[in-house]
Write an enzyme that holds these catalytic residues in place. Sequence first.
Site, mmCIF file in Angstrom:
data_model
loop_
_atom_site.group_PDB
_atom_site.id
_atom_site.type_symbol
_atom_site.label_atom_id
_atom_site.label_comp_id
_atom_site.label_asym_id
_atom_site.label_seq_id
_atom_site.Cartn_x
_atom_site.Cartn_y
_atom_site.Cartn_z
ATOM 1 N N ASP A 187 0.845 -1.205 0.000
ATOM 2 C CA ASP A 187 0.000 0.000 0.000
ATOM 3 C C ASP A 187 0.880 1.253 0.000
ATOM 4 O OD1 ASP A 187 -2.471 1.160 0.018
ATOM 5 O OD2 ASP A 187 -2.930 0.705 2.118
ATOM 6 N N GLU A 218 -14.244 0.733 -0.634
ATOM 7 C CA GLU A 218 -14.418 0.757 0.827
ATOM 8 C C GLU A 218 -15.644 1.588 1.200
ATOM 9 O OE1 GLU A 218 -10.853 1.549 3.025
ATOM 10 O OE2 GLU A 218 -11.927 1.789 4.922
ATOM 11 N N GLU A 257 -4.782 5.128 -3.302
ATOM 12 C CA GLU A 257 -6.145 5.616 -3.097
ATOM 13 C C GLU A 257 -6.475 6.765 -4.043
ATOM 14 O OE1 GLU A 257 -6.686 6.726 1.025
ATOM 15 O OE2 GLU A 257 -6.082 4.748 1.757
#
Length: 277
Positions: free
Chosen positions: A86, A185, A118
């Site tokens: 990540d 998410e 993200e």
Amino acid sequence: MSQKKMTIADLQQKKAAGLKITMVTAYDYPTAHLADQAKIDTILVGDSLGMVVLGYDTTVPVSMDEMIHHCKAVCRGSKGSFIIGDMPFMSYQVSIERAIENAGRFIKEAGCDSVKLEGGREMSPVVRAIVDAGIPVCAHIGLTPQTATKLSGFRVQGKDAESGRKLIEDAKALETAGAFMIVMECIPDLLAARITKTLTIPTIGIGAGKDCDGQVLVYHDLVGLFERFTPKFVKQYVNLAPQIRRALSEYKKEVEEGVFPGAEHSFAMSAEEAEKM
Ligand code: KIV
């Protein structure tokens, strides 16, 4: 027999065949080894590391060096799972060059198979550049914890038609940019189902309902090792923290009372040798 390594093609085939993809986070060697033995398809070395292992309040302070350190341990522990590192906050936003360089560290230094970052369509050029450099990218939309302040907190995203449509467009843009998979998410299950149907790449849900191509949970939530708070979407499969606390208290008591170590945990020397010492 050595374990076969999961590939992007395998993940794609699972989607095509309607088989669910499993993902769990891991941050160290023993957890990665357990996930591997459980034949979990993909391990995410999430920047949730910051909260569940390093004790930060959010994921924002996590550094590249911290991520690389933990990714290395995970890669040593897993032979079969596909490993995703990540990218931490500000490791891919400053410039495309910095993003490629940092993504490269996950592959070259840590041994990861891919990276995750993200953001919606605004991140498409970054995704494209990293993919063009030869590094597979998993996207992450919906509630994006690194920018939760901008989203006015940790709340469900895409709850109305307009924001839902925007998330569908984000997902399509990231797929077009070359993302091989997308984490969604905290979005309504109907929206997640729509995105999953629209995309050809696999979708992985966390708080996104059952119709995603796969699911991810944070390891410490799943096994009951993170007690600060539990989001609604978490299912705890075992509650380890009380068991570990009990074991530690028992150990302390036995040491203090002289019960541990017993003869079975000690090394003998003959009385003769002891005499000569
Ligand atoms: O950092 C993380 O663990 C994540 C998952 C919650 C998807 O991004």
